[in-house]
Design a protein around this motif. Structure first.
Motif, PDB file in Angstrom:
ATOM      1  N   PHE A  28      75.369 -34.080  63.486  1.00  0.00           N
ATOM      2  CA  PHE A  28      75.478 -33.077  62.442  1.00  0.00           C
ATOM      3  C   PHE A  28      76.748 -33.381  61.659  1.00  0.00           C
ATOM      4  O   PHE A  28      77.613 -34.125  62.104  1.00  0.00           O
ATOM      5  CB  PHE A  28      75.584 -31.666  63.052  1.00  0.00           C
ATOM      6  N   ARG A  29      76.872 -32.785  60.498  1.00  0.00           N
ATOM      7  CA  ARG A  29      78.095 -32.944  59.724  1.00  0.00           C
ATOM      8  C   ARG A  29      78.433 -31.626  59.050  1.00  0.00           C
ATOM      9  O   ARG A  29      77.556 -30.805  58.788  1.00  0.00           O
ATOM     10  CB  ARG A  29      77.967 -34.060  58.695  1.00  0.00           C
ATOM     11  N   GLN A  30      79.717 -31.465  58.782  1.00  0.00           N
ATOM     12  CA  GLN A  30      80.169 -30.251  58.127  1.00  0.00           C
ATOM     13  C   GLN A  30      81.240 -30.607  57.114  1.00  0.00           C
ATOM     14  O   GLN A  30      82.329 -31.071  57.484  1.00  0.00           O
ATOM     15  CB  GLN A  30      80.715 -29.247  59.144  1.00  0.00           C
ATOM     16  N   ALA A  31      80.910 -30.409  55.861  1.00  0.00           N
ATOM     17  CA  ALA A  31      81.877 -30.606  54.788  1.00  0.00           C
ATOM     18  C   ALA A  31      82.745 -29.364  54.652  1.00  0.00           C
ATOM     19  O   ALA A  31      82.354 -28.269  55.053  1.00  0.00           O
ATOM     20  CB  ALA A  31      81.143 -30.906  53.479  1.00  0.00           C
ATOM     21  N   SER A  32      83.896 -29.537  54.063  1.00  0.00           N
ATOM     22  CA  SER A  32      84.838 -28.433  53.903  1.00  0.00           C
ATOM     23  C   SER A  32      84.193 -27.296  53.124  1.00  0.00           C
ATOM     24  O   SER A  32      83.644 -27.498  52.030  1.00  0.00           O
ATOM     25  CB  SER A  32      86.086 -28.931  53.175  1.00  0.00           C
ATOM     26  N   GLY A  33      84.214 -26.109  53.704  1.00  0.00           N
ATOM     27  CA  GLY A  33      83.688 -24.936  53.034  1.00  0.00           C
ATOM     28  C   GLY A  33      82.175 -24.786  53.082  1.00  0.00           C
ATOM     29  O   GLY A  33      81.618 -23.889  52.455  1.00  0.00           O
ATOM     30  N   LYS A  34      81.513 -25.670  53.820  1.00  0.00           N
ATOM     31  CA  LYS A  34      80.054 -25.632  53.900  1.00  0.00           C
ATOM     32  C   LYS A  34      79.588 -25.444  55.344  1.00  0.00           C
ATOM     33  O   LYS A  34      80.359 -25.630  56.282  1.00  0.00           O
ATOM     34  CB  LYS A  34      79.454 -26.913  53.316  1.00  0.00           C
ATOM     35  N   GLU A  35      78.325 -25.099  55.490  1.00  0.00           N
ATOM     36  CA  GLU A  35      77.751 -24.922  56.813  1.00  0.00           C
ATOM     37  C   GLU A  35      77.460 -26.281  57.454  1.00  0.00           C
ATOM     38  O   GLU A  35      77.319 -27.294  56.766  1.00  0.00           O
ATOM     39  CB  GLU A  35      76.457 -24.110  56.719  1.00  0.00           C
ATOM     40  N   ARG A  36      77.356 -26.248  58.778  1.00  0.00           N
ATOM     41  CA  ARG A  36      77.024 -27.467  59.509  1.00  0.00           C
ATOM     42  C   ARG A  36      75.607 -27.904  59.139  1.00  0.00           C
ATOM     43  O   ARG A  36      74.682 -27.094  59.092  1.00  0.00           O
ATOM     44  CB  ARG A  36      77.151 -27.223  61.012  1.00  0.00           C
TER      45      ARG A  36
END
Length: 126
Positions: free
Chosen positions: A35-43
């Motif tokens: 999985f990945r999670q960008a700054s300010g976004k959901e996983r």
């Protein structure tokens, strides 16, 4: 079970990286996923694979054709080969593991994975 992710870094757009996830104590695990999670976004789900190989890997549309998940059972390690990286791929990447058999649509649900690695940062510059 302990998951240790590594391989992140800074790369220019169009470049490649390979992430690794060592799964210690994996004997009862069924699925592995990134999985990945960008700054300010959901996983966000990236890809999943089974240790047995009985189910084909499952890919998010955003990475299909660019990212490839694989595993080395002898090394208890799952890999994520990322090619043609784009700035929008910038995120913290997490590996996750689950015991249960998951249908295709469920593999993208992060709540169904019991164990998580610490995350590794991937930064793609334009």
């Amino acid at each position: 079970v302990q998951l240790q992710a590594s391989g992140g870094g800074v790369v220019q757009a169009g470049g490649s990286l390979r992430l690794s996830c060592l799964a210690s104590g994996r004997q009862n695990l069924n699925f592995m996923a990134w999985f990945r999670q960008a700054s300010g976004k959901e996983r966000e789900f990236v890809e999943s694979i089974t240790w047995s190989g009985g189910v084909s890997p499952y890919y998010a549309n955003t990475v299909k054709g660019r990212f490839t998940i694989s595993r080395d059972n002898a090394k208890d390690t799952v890999y994520l080969q990322m090619n043609d990286l784009k700035p929008e791929d910038t995120a913290v990447y997490f590996c996750a593991a689950g015991q249960n058999h998951l249908v295709l649509s469920a593999q993208a649900n992060p709540t169904l994975y019991e164990w998580w690695g610490q995350g590794t940062q991937v930064t793609v510059s334009s």
